[in-house]
Design an enzyme around this catalytic site. Structure first.
Site, PDB file in Angstrom:
ATOM      1  CB  THR A  95       5.505   8.366  18.638  1.00 34.86           C
ATOM      2  OG1 THR A  95       4.124   8.349  18.247  1.00 34.86           O
ATOM      3  CG2 THR A  95       5.895   6.992  19.149  1.00 34.86           C
ATOM      4  CE  LYS A 169       1.214   6.019  18.600  1.00 36.47           C
ATOM      5  NZ  LYS A 169       1.623   7.294  18.056  1.00 36.47           N
ATOM      6  CE  LYS A 237       8.927   8.311  14.709  1.00 29.89           C
ATOM      7  NZ  LYS A 237       7.841   8.674  15.678  1.00 29.89           N
TER       8      LYS A 237
END
Length: 303
Positions: A95, A169, A237
Protein backbone atom coordinates in the site's frame (compact mmCIF):
# COMPACT_ATOMS: atom_id res chain seq x y z
CA UNK A 1 8.62 -18.65 -14.14
CA UNK A 2 11.53 -17.60 -11.96
CA UNK A 3 10.16 -15.32 -9.27
CA UNK A 4 11.75 -13.20 -6.57
CA UNK A 5 9.57 -12.34 -3.57
CA UNK A 6 10.55 -9.85 -0.86
CA UNK A 7 8.28 -9.43 2.17
CA UNK A 8 6.85 -12.54 3.83
CA UNK A 9 4.61 -10.82 6.36
CA UNK A 10 0.96 -11.34 7.20
CA UNK A 11 -0.21 -11.19 3.57
CA UNK A 12 3.01 -11.69 1.65
CA UNK A 13 3.90 -15.00 3.28
CA UNK A 14 0.77 -16.91 2.30
CA UNK A 15 0.62 -15.18 -1.10
CA UNK A 16 4.14 -16.40 -1.90
CA UNK A 17 3.16 -19.93 -0.90
CA UNK A 18 0.46 -19.92 -3.56
CA UNK A 19 3.07 -19.07 -6.20
CA UNK A 20 5.18 -22.04 -5.12
CA UNK A 21 2.15 -24.32 -5.12
CA UNK A 22 1.44 -23.05 -8.65
CA UNK A 23 4.71 -24.57 -9.82
CA UNK A 24 6.95 -21.51 -10.02
CA UNK A 25 10.60 -21.28 -8.98
CA UNK A 26 10.70 -18.87 -6.03
CA UNK A 27 13.54 -17.06 -4.31
CA UNK A 28 12.36 -15.35 -1.13
CA UNK A 29 13.71 -12.56 1.06
CA UNK A 30 12.59 -11.09 4.37
CA UNK A 31 14.11 -9.36 7.38
CA UNK A 32 13.24 -12.47 9.39
CA UNK A 33 14.40 -15.78 7.87
CA UNK A 34 12.07 -17.69 10.20
CA UNK A 35 9.13 -16.43 8.14
CA UNK A 36 10.48 -18.41 5.19
CA UNK A 37 10.54 -21.84 6.84
CA UNK A 38 7.45 -23.17 5.06
CA UNK A 39 8.54 -21.66 1.74
CA UNK A 40 11.99 -23.23 1.97
CA UNK A 41 10.46 -26.58 2.92
CA UNK A 42 8.43 -26.43 -0.30
CA UNK A 43 11.53 -25.80 -2.41
CA UNK A 44 12.01 -22.04 -2.40
CA UNK A 45 15.51 -20.59 -2.28
CA UNK A 46 16.65 -17.99 0.26
CA UNK A 47 18.14 -14.61 -0.60
CA UNK A 48 19.81 -12.32 1.93
CA UNK A 49 18.89 -9.13 0.06
CA UNK A 50 16.18 -7.87 -2.33
CA UNK A 51 18.88 -7.57 -5.00
CA UNK A 52 19.78 -11.23 -4.62
CA UNK A 53 16.12 -12.24 -4.81
CA UNK A 54 15.72 -10.24 -8.03
CA UNK A 55 18.73 -11.56 -9.92
CA UNK A 56 17.72 -13.76 -12.86
CA UNK A 57 14.02 -13.46 -11.93
CA UNK A 58 11.36 -12.98 -14.59
CA UNK A 59 9.06 -11.26 -12.07
CA UNK A 60 9.92 -9.64 -8.75
CA UNK A 61 7.18 -9.23 -6.15
CA UNK A 62 7.43 -6.98 -3.10
CA UNK A 63 5.00 -6.55 -0.22
CA UNK A 64 6.29 -4.53 2.73
CA UNK A 65 4.99 -2.05 5.33
CA UNK A 66 4.86 1.18 3.31
CA UNK A 67 6.62 3.80 1.19
CA UNK A 68 9.71 4.13 3.42
CA UNK A 69 10.31 0.39 3.30
CA UNK A 70 9.84 0.31 -0.48
CA UNK A 71 12.40 3.09 -0.80
CA UNK A 72 14.84 0.88 1.11
CA UNK A 73 13.98 -2.20 -0.95
CA UNK A 74 14.42 -0.29 -4.21
CA UNK A 75 17.61 1.66 -3.47
CA UNK A 76 21.14 1.04 -2.29
CA UNK A 77 23.67 -1.62 -3.12
CA UNK A 78 21.33 -4.38 -1.93
CA UNK A 79 18.20 -2.97 -3.55
CA UNK A 80 16.27 -3.77 -6.69
CA UNK A 81 17.65 -0.83 -8.68
CA UNK A 82 21.14 -2.35 -8.55
CA UNK A 83 19.98 -5.77 -9.71
CA UNK A 84 17.13 -5.44 -12.20
CA UNK A 85 17.56 -5.00 -15.95
CA UNK A 86 15.63 -4.81 -19.21
CA UNK A 87 12.84 -7.35 -19.61
CA UNK A 88 12.19 -7.89 -15.93
CA UNK A 89 8.90 -6.97 -14.24
CA UNK A 90 8.58 -5.61 -10.72
CA UNK A 91 5.16 -5.99 -9.08
CA UNK A 92 4.86 -3.98 -5.89
CA UNK A 93 1.91 -5.07 -3.77
CA UNK A 94 2.60 -2.61 -0.96
CA UNK A 95 0.00 0.00 0.00
CA UNK A 96 1.94 2.97 -1.34
CA UNK A 97 1.81 6.63 -2.34
CA UNK A 98 0.54 6.91 -5.94
CA UNK A 99 2.97 9.75 -6.75
CA UNK A 100 5.90 7.73 -5.41
CA UNK A 101 4.81 4.71 -7.46
CA UNK A 102 4.80 6.81 -10.64
CA UNK A 103 8.24 8.18 -9.78
CA UNK A 104 9.62 4.67 -9.27
CA UNK A 105 7.99 3.44 -12.48
CA UNK A 106 9.67 6.20 -14.48
CA UNK A 107 13.06 5.53 -12.87
CA UNK A 108 12.98 1.78 -13.45
CA UNK A 109 11.68 2.24 -17.01
CA UNK A 110 14.99 3.93 -17.84
CA UNK A 111 16.57 0.49 -17.46
CA UNK A 112 13.78 -1.31 -19.32
CA UNK A 113 12.07 -2.62 -16.17
CA UNK A 114 8.27 -2.48 -16.01
CA UNK A 115 6.86 -1.58 -12.58
CA UNK A 116 3.30 -2.66 -11.86
CA UNK A 117 1.66 -1.35 -8.70
CA UNK A 118 -0.75 -4.02 -7.50
CA UNK A 119 -1.70 -3.57 -3.83
CA UNK A 120 -4.00 -6.17 -2.35
CA UNK A 121 -7.05 -6.59 -0.16
CA UNK A 122 -9.10 -9.47 1.21
CA UNK A 123 -7.48 -10.07 4.64
CA UNK A 124 -5.35 -13.05 5.63
CA UNK A 125 -7.94 -15.68 4.74
CA UNK A 126 -7.97 -14.32 1.18
CA UNK A 127 -4.18 -14.53 0.99
CA UNK A 128 -4.17 -18.09 2.36
CA UNK A 129 -6.87 -19.42 0.02
CA UNK A 130 -5.72 -17.69 -3.17
CA UNK A 131 -8.65 -15.27 -3.09
CA UNK A 132 -6.68 -12.06 -2.49
CA UNK A 133 -7.92 -9.32 -4.85
CA UNK A 134 -5.18 -7.27 -6.53
CA UNK A 135 -5.58 -3.81 -8.07
CA UNK A 136 -3.03 -3.35 -10.85
CA UNK A 137 -1.75 -0.13 -12.37
CA UNK A 138 0.84 0.19 -15.13
CA UNK A 139 1.41 -1.12 -18.64
CA UNK A 140 -1.71 -3.05 -19.64
CA UNK A 141 0.12 -5.48 -21.95
CA UNK A 142 2.55 -6.38 -19.17
CA UNK A 143 -0.30 -7.00 -16.75
CA UNK A 144 -1.98 -9.23 -19.33
CA UNK A 145 1.24 -11.20 -19.82
CA UNK A 146 1.78 -11.94 -16.13
CA UNK A 147 -1.92 -12.33 -15.27
CA UNK A 148 -1.76 -16.17 -15.00
CA UNK A 149 0.93 -15.87 -12.33
CA UNK A 150 -0.82 -13.15 -10.36
CA UNK A 151 -4.15 -14.96 -10.45
CA UNK A 152 -2.60 -17.79 -8.46
CA UNK A 153 -2.84 -15.36 -5.53
CA UNK A 154 -6.34 -14.09 -6.27
CA UNK A 155 -8.54 -12.07 -8.65
CA UNK A 156 -6.67 -9.42 -10.64
CA UNK A 157 -8.30 -6.11 -11.58
CA UNK A 158 -6.55 -3.85 -14.07
CA UNK A 159 -7.21 -0.25 -13.01
CA UNK A 160 -5.29 1.88 -15.53
CA UNK A 161 -1.92 3.65 -15.86
CA UNK A 162 0.84 3.63 -13.25
CA UNK A 163 -0.43 4.61 -9.80
CA UNK A 164 -4.03 3.60 -10.51
CA UNK A 165 -3.72 0.42 -8.48
CA UNK A 166 -2.41 2.36 -5.50
CA UNK A 167 -5.22 4.93 -5.72
CA UNK A 168 -7.80 2.14 -5.86
CA UNK A 169 -6.32 0.39 -2.81
CA UNK A 170 -6.40 3.63 -0.84
CA UNK A 171 -10.05 4.13 -1.81
CA UNK A 172 -10.78 0.55 -0.71
CA UNK A 173 -9.13 1.09 2.68
CA UNK A 174 -10.88 4.45 2.96
CA UNK A 175 -14.26 2.74 2.72
CA UNK A 176 -13.22 -0.07 5.07
CA UNK A 177 -12.17 2.38 7.80
CA UNK A 178 -15.45 4.26 7.51
CA UNK A 179 -17.45 1.00 7.50
CA UNK A 180 -15.59 -0.40 10.53
CA UNK A 181 -16.20 2.76 12.53
CA UNK A 182 -19.85 2.92 11.48
CA UNK A 183 -20.34 -0.79 12.27
CA UNK A 184 -19.22 -0.19 15.84
CA UNK A 185 -21.47 2.81 16.26
CA UNK A 186 -24.52 1.01 14.84
CA UNK A 187 -24.09 -2.20 16.84
CA UNK A 188 -23.43 -0.32 20.08
CA UNK A 189 -26.47 1.91 19.54
CA UNK A 190 -28.70 -1.09 18.82
CA UNK A 191 -27.52 -3.08 21.83
CA UNK A 192 -27.68 -0.14 24.24
CA UNK A 193 -31.21 0.50 22.98
CA UNK A 194 -32.25 -3.00 23.95
CA UNK A 195 -31.90 -5.02 20.73
CA UNK A 196 -30.38 -8.49 21.03
CA UNK A 197 -26.87 -8.42 19.52
CA UNK A 198 -27.28 -11.62 17.51
CA UNK A 199 -30.54 -10.40 16.01
CA UNK A 200 -29.08 -6.97 15.30
CA UNK A 201 -26.15 -8.56 13.45
CA UNK A 202 -28.45 -10.75 11.36
CA UNK A 203 -30.54 -7.72 10.40
CA UNK A 204 -27.58 -5.44 9.59
CA UNK A 205 -26.05 -8.01 7.23
CA UNK A 206 -28.91 -7.49 4.78
CA UNK A 207 -30.39 -4.57 2.87
CA UNK A 208 -28.95 -1.09 2.86
CA UNK A 209 -26.58 -1.76 5.79
CA UNK A 210 -24.89 -4.83 4.28
CA UNK A 211 -21.11 -4.65 3.94
CA UNK A 212 -18.07 -6.93 3.74
CA UNK A 213 -17.03 -5.46 7.07
CA UNK A 214 -20.28 -6.50 8.76
CA UNK A 215 -19.97 -10.06 7.40
CA UNK A 216 -16.22 -10.60 7.73
CA UNK A 217 -15.08 -8.40 10.62
CA UNK A 218 -17.93 -8.40 13.13
CA UNK A 219 -17.00 -11.90 14.41
CA UNK A 220 -13.59 -10.55 15.45
CA UNK A 221 -15.42 -8.05 17.64
CA UNK A 222 -17.78 -10.71 19.03
CA UNK A 223 -14.77 -12.89 19.90
CA UNK A 224 -13.04 -9.98 21.63
CA UNK A 225 -9.68 -10.13 19.85
CA UNK A 226 -10.47 -7.30 17.38
CA UNK A 227 -8.36 -8.86 14.61
CA UNK A 228 -4.66 -8.62 15.58
CA UNK A 229 -3.63 -9.67 12.04
CA UNK A 230 -3.79 -5.96 11.09
CA UNK A 231 -2.74 -3.43 13.70
CA UNK A 232 -3.81 0.11 14.52
CA UNK A 233 -0.31 1.26 13.52
CA UNK A 234 -0.94 -0.12 10.04
CA UNK A 235 -4.37 1.50 9.95
CA UNK A 236 -2.93 4.89 10.77
CA UNK A 237 -0.18 4.48 8.18
CA UNK A 238 -2.81 3.74 5.54
CA UNK A 239 -5.12 6.51 6.73
CA UNK A 240 -2.25 8.97 6.48
CA UNK A 241 -1.74 7.95 2.86
CA UNK A 242 -5.49 8.21 2.24
CA UNK A 243 -5.74 11.73 3.66
CA UNK A 244 -2.70 12.72 1.60
CA UNK A 245 -4.38 11.31 -1.52
CA UNK A 246 -7.55 13.31 -0.70
CA UNK A 247 -5.43 16.44 -0.33
CA UNK A 248 -3.67 15.76 -3.64
CA UNK A 249 -7.03 15.26 -5.35
CA UNK A 250 -8.50 18.37 -3.73
CA UNK A 251 -11.40 16.54 -2.08
CA UNK A 252 -12.93 17.57 1.26
CA UNK A 253 -13.53 14.01 2.55
CA UNK A 254 -14.96 15.06 5.93
CA UNK A 255 -16.04 11.53 6.93
CA UNK A 256 -12.58 10.17 6.18
CA UNK A 257 -10.87 12.83 8.27
CA UNK A 258 -13.24 12.25 11.19
CA UNK A 259 -12.65 8.50 11.04
CA UNK A 260 -8.91 9.15 11.04
CA UNK A 261 -9.26 10.90 14.41
CA UNK A 262 -11.22 7.92 15.78
CA UNK A 263 -8.51 5.46 14.79
CA UNK A 264 -5.88 7.71 16.31
CA UNK A 265 -7.89 7.89 19.55
CA UNK A 266 -8.08 4.08 19.59
CA UNK A 267 -4.34 3.81 18.98
CA UNK A 268 -3.57 6.24 21.80
CA UNK A 269 -5.87 4.41 24.23
CA UNK A 270 -5.05 0.78 23.45
CA UNK A 271 -1.65 0.89 21.71
CA UNK A 272 -0.55 0.78 18.09
CA UNK A 273 0.16 -2.94 18.23
CA UNK A 274 -3.47 -3.77 18.99
CA UNK A 275 -5.93 -5.12 16.40
CA UNK A 276 -7.54 -2.82 13.87
CA UNK A 277 -11.07 -3.24 15.22
CA UNK A 278 -10.21 -1.60 18.52
CA UNK A 279 -11.87 1.39 16.85
CA UNK A 280 -15.09 -0.53 17.65
CA UNK A 281 -13.93 -1.24 21.21
CA UNK A 282 -13.47 2.51 21.63
CA UNK A 283 -17.19 2.95 20.93
CA UNK A 284 -18.06 0.07 23.28
CA UNK A 285 -16.02 1.49 26.13
CA UNK A 286 -17.35 5.02 25.66
CA UNK A 287 -20.92 3.71 25.79
CA UNK A 288 -20.37 1.13 28.54
CA UNK A 289 -21.55 -1.67 26.26
CA UNK A 290 -19.97 -5.04 25.43
CA UNK A 291 -20.31 -6.63 22.00
CA UNK A 292 -19.15 -10.09 23.14
CA UNK A 293 -21.28 -12.82 21.63
CA UNK A 294 -21.07 -16.56 22.26
CA UNK A 295 -20.20 -18.55 19.16
CA UNK A 296 -17.58 -20.58 17.36
CA UNK A 297 -15.75 -17.56 15.96
CA UNK A 298 -12.85 -19.14 14.05
CA UNK A 299 -10.25 -16.40 13.36
CA UNK A 300 -10.18 -15.63 9.66
CA UNK A 301 -6.40 -16.21 9.48
CA UNK A 302 -7.02 -19.84 10.46
CA UNK A 303 -9.63 -20.53 7.79
Amino acid sequence: MRIGFTGLGTMGGPAALNLIKGGHDLTVCDLDRNRAEEHLALGAKWAETPAAAAQAADIVFTMVFGPKQIEQVAGGDDGLRSAMSAGQVWVDMTTNKPAFVRELAATFAENGVQLIDAPVTGAVDGARTGNMPQFAGGDEATVARIRPVMELMGPLHYMGPSGSGSVTKLASNQLWAIHATAMGEALVMAVKSGVDLSRAWDALKIGASESWCMHHDAPSVFAGHYDPSFTLDLCQKDLGLIVEACDDAGTAAPATRLVCTQFEAAREKYGGDKGELHVVKLEEDNAGVSLRLDGDWVPHWEK
